[in-house]
Design a protein around this motif. Sequence first.
Motif, PDB file in Angstrom:
ATOM      1  N   UNK A 204       0.802  -1.165  -0.105  1.00  0.00           N
ATOM      2  CA  UNK A 204       0.291  -0.126   0.010  1.00  0.00           C
ATOM      3  C   UNK A 204       1.138   1.331  -0.067  1.00  0.00           C
ATOM      4  N   UNK A 205       2.003   1.296   0.846  1.00  0.00           N
ATOM      5  CA  UNK A 205       2.766   2.390   0.875  1.00  0.00           C
ATOM      6  C   UNK A 205       3.446   2.740  -0.745  1.00  0.00           C
ATOM      7  N   UNK A 206       3.874   1.729  -1.159  1.00  0.00           N
ATOM      8  CA  UNK A 206       4.364   1.617  -2.574  1.00  0.00           C
ATOM      9  C   UNK A 206       3.513   2.230  -3.551  1.00  0.00           C
ATOM     10  N   UNK A 207       1.906   1.621  -3.493  1.00  0.00           N
ATOM     11  CA  UNK A 207       1.018   2.241  -4.301  1.00  0.00           C
ATOM     12  C   UNK A 207       0.819   3.751  -4.155  1.00  0.00           C
ATOM     13  N   UNK A 208       0.653   4.174  -2.924  1.00  0.00           N
ATOM     14  CA  UNK A 208       0.723   5.723  -2.600  1.00  0.00           C
ATOM     15  C   UNK A 208       1.746   6.180  -3.171  1.00  0.00           C
ATOM     16  N   UNK A 209       3.033   5.929  -3.062  1.00  0.00           N
ATOM     17  CA  UNK A 209       4.116   6.595  -3.871  1.00  0.00           C
ATOM     18  C   UNK A 209       3.753   6.692  -5.190  1.00  0.00           C
ATOM     19  N   UNK A 210       3.572   5.528  -5.687  1.00  0.00           N
ATOM     20  CA  UNK A 210       3.548   5.683  -7.358  1.00  0.00           C
ATOM     21  C   UNK A 210       2.338   6.431  -7.802  1.00  0.00           C
ATOM     22  N   UNK A 240       3.851  -2.533 -19.715  1.00  0.00           N
ATOM     23  CA  UNK A 240       4.407  -2.434 -18.298  1.00  0.00           C
ATOM     24  C   UNK A 240       5.590  -3.592 -17.859  1.00  0.00           C
ATOM     25  N   UNK A 241       6.007  -4.332 -18.759  1.00  0.00           N
ATOM     26  CA  UNK A 241       6.791  -5.399 -18.157  1.00  0.00           C
ATOM     27  C   UNK A 241       8.073  -4.883 -17.396  1.00  0.00           C
ATOM     28  N   UNK A 242       8.639  -5.415 -16.884  1.00  0.00           N
ATOM     29  CA  UNK A 242       9.729  -4.783 -15.929  1.00  0.00           C
ATOM     30  C   UNK A 242      10.824  -4.462 -17.034  1.00  0.00           C
ATOM     31  N   UNK A 248      12.896   3.517 -18.527  1.00  0.00           N
ATOM     32  CA  UNK A 248      12.267   4.581 -18.309  1.00  0.00           C
ATOM     33  C   UNK A 248      12.651   5.586 -17.389  1.00  0.00           C
ATOM     34  N   UNK A 249      12.922   6.598 -17.513  1.00  0.00           N
ATOM     35  CA  UNK A 249      13.138   7.792 -16.518  1.00  0.00           C
ATOM     36  C   UNK A 249      12.146   8.553 -15.937  1.00  0.00           C
ATOM     37  N   UNK A 253       8.927   4.959 -11.619  1.00  0.00           N
ATOM     38  CA  UNK A 253       9.502   3.469 -12.065  1.00  0.00           C
ATOM     39  C   UNK A 253      10.119   2.740 -10.881  1.00  0.00           C
ATOM     40  N   UNK A 254      10.793   3.351 -10.149  1.00  0.00           N
ATOM     41  CA  UNK A 254      11.568   2.684  -8.945  1.00  0.00           C
ATOM     42  C   UNK A 254      10.423   2.009  -7.830  1.00  0.00           C
ATOM     43  N   UNK A 255       9.380   2.875  -7.373  1.00  0.00           N
ATOM     44  CA  UNK A 255       8.575   2.202  -6.509  1.00  0.00           C
ATOM     45  C   UNK A 255       7.577   1.238  -7.350  1.00  0.00           C
ATOM     46  N   UNK A 256       7.343   1.356  -8.653  1.00  0.00           N
ATOM     47  CA  UNK A 256       6.606   0.476  -9.399  1.00  0.00           C
ATOM     48  C   UNK A 256       7.392  -0.662  -9.477  1.00  0.00           C
ATOM     49  N   UNK A 257       8.603  -0.934 -10.038  1.00  0.00           N
ATOM     50  CA  UNK A 257       9.271  -2.032 -10.085  1.00  0.00           C
ATOM     51  C   UNK A 257       9.421  -2.851  -8.898  1.00  0.00           C
ATOM     52  N   UNK A 258       9.748  -2.104  -7.556  1.00  0.00           N
ATOM     53  CA  UNK A 258       9.526  -2.929  -6.292  1.00  0.00           C
ATOM     54  C   UNK A 258       8.297  -3.526  -5.939  1.00  0.00           C
ATOM     55  N   UNK A 259       6.929  -2.739  -6.436  1.00  0.00           N
ATOM     56  CA  UNK A 259       5.545  -3.146  -6.240  1.00  0.00           C
ATOM     57  C   UNK A 259       5.388  -4.533  -6.958  1.00  0.00           C
ATOM     58  N   UNK A 260       5.783  -4.432  -8.182  1.00  0.00           N
ATOM     59  CA  UNK A 260       5.598  -5.515  -9.182  1.00  0.00           C
ATOM     60  C   UNK A 260       6.305  -6.880  -8.449  1.00  0.00           C
ATOM     61  N   UNK A 261       7.445  -6.759  -7.856  1.00  0.00           N
ATOM     62  CA  UNK A 261       8.347  -7.775  -7.321  1.00  0.00           C
ATOM     63  C   UNK A 261       7.515  -8.505  -6.033  1.00  0.00           C
ATOM     64  N   UNK A 262       7.399  -7.445  -5.176  1.00  0.00           N
ATOM     65  CA  UNK A 262       6.657  -7.851  -3.819  1.00  0.00           C
ATOM     66  C   UNK A 262       5.173  -8.303  -4.116  1.00  0.00           C
TER      67      UNK A 262
END
Length: 538
Positions: A204-210, A240-242, A248-249, A253-262
């Motif tokens: 949820x924290x990563x979703x909010x950050x995204x 939206x594949x990793x 992408x800059x 991107x950074x929180x999204x990649x972590x979100x996808x992994x977790x």
Amino acid sequence: MVVAPEPDGGGTIRPAGQAATRVPDLAAAVRRLEAAGRPRWVWADTRRVYPRLLAAGVRVTRCHDIALTEGLLLAAEGRYGQPRSARAAYARLRGLPVPEDADEPGEPAEGEQQALFTPRPPDPIGVAEADLVAEVFEDQWRRIARTPHPGRFRLLVAAESAGALIAAEMRHHGMPWREDVHDALLTELLGPRPAPGMRPARLQALADEISAAFGHPVNPDSPQQLLKAFKAAGIDLPSTRSHVLERVDHPAVKPLLEYKELSRLHSFYGWAWAAQWVRGGRFHPEYVVGGVVSGRWATSGGGALQIPKVMRRAVVADQGWTLVVADAAQLEPRVLAAMSGDAALARAAGEADLYSALAEAFGGSRESAKIAMLSAMYGGTSGDAPRLLAVMRQRFPRAYAFVEEAARAGEEGRVVRSWLGRTCPPPSQRWRELTAGPDGGRVARERGRFTRNFVVQATAAEWALTLLAVLRGLLPDPARLVFFQHDEVMVHCPLHQAERVRAAVERAAGEATRLLFGRTPVRFPMKAVAVRCYADAK
């Protein structure tokens, strides 16, 4: 010895060349006959019979699986994908309408009906199963004799059937799994277990950050919303594949990649997964023998073949026990050396580190030697691959010609076979239509890359399966195989048996090599280590 189960726990046993006899307790009869002479049991499908025997405490030495064998024979005869059940095989043999295959039940989950054998639907063929199986078995043996290399094909059938026994045993016994460690790992990575329907705190924290990075609410589980949000930010993405996002800059991107992994970890190996697949401190996945066209195994539940490295910390041996873990080093290049008979490559494969030995022969680095070998097997053409392939062709001509011929066969629409005779799928009608069109060359080359790799990967799968079958027979009681993945095995055994199990793994590797390739200078080293926790094996 033909076996046919019945719903009430009884069944029929038919010795070769004799009449069938009904027994009221099939498990007890099998136990008695197994102890007396260890016969080869012949049955329609290991998945339907053996889990029930295991539940009754019965373990058999060897079997012939009609369904698995039929699948191998159909492919070899150019009838890939036709129904492979015993009933279908009998119908083909007798010229009757061939029934479609139906999923067979496996071992009952906890809480399900525990009857020894579950009822089967009425059989429209109208032949007693023991008689049907016996007739199909005799026919299969005749058909095996007509394959290009009957001796090899018999080994393939034996290994495949042994694999079915092992898959059932591994599911029955289960892999040691510490539920408390698993829960602690999830809590560490995701936060406390959430209420049903809610995201874990970290997600949820990563979703909010995204959402904050885009300036408006965005659901990170929705590819459509993500693509729309990126496009509004001036970034047009194909997906939206990793691997696409990594280029992408953008602050999302950074929180999204972590979100996808977790999120993947939570979905596939989270608390709900453990509730379904872990019980009594054991992980009980469903293995599918020959579930991939190359003969590699798959799973139909539990995801045992994709356990994330972090989750391996939950695989812990029982107190006073250990896990003996072993994998084959550089298996596929060694298989290519043995299959092709390339003397120079065989000399390199006689070393513990094949790629270092190749580098000496190349006069280059270990990494370049590895790229050249993998490019030859997988059809790589990018980067330095073409230059290194030229060296490969010059230094190891027979190995290179071997995979080139397999690729050419694929491009021409022919089938190829593994060392023991597993046959690849034929090209589809759609493939033939496409190869006649403007993109025909590209389509043909794609199939060539598949067949190039098939001959090597399928043979590697056969070597690993043969090793597994040999190892099963060498293990001292109560040691048990609890995991198998491509070229890796895991045995759970008492601490005092660790050295004996390690020696058994090494012996099994040597015996598998001899059974497949006879006398060969190629080494197939299996490094075995005894560890308390699976994560410590790598």
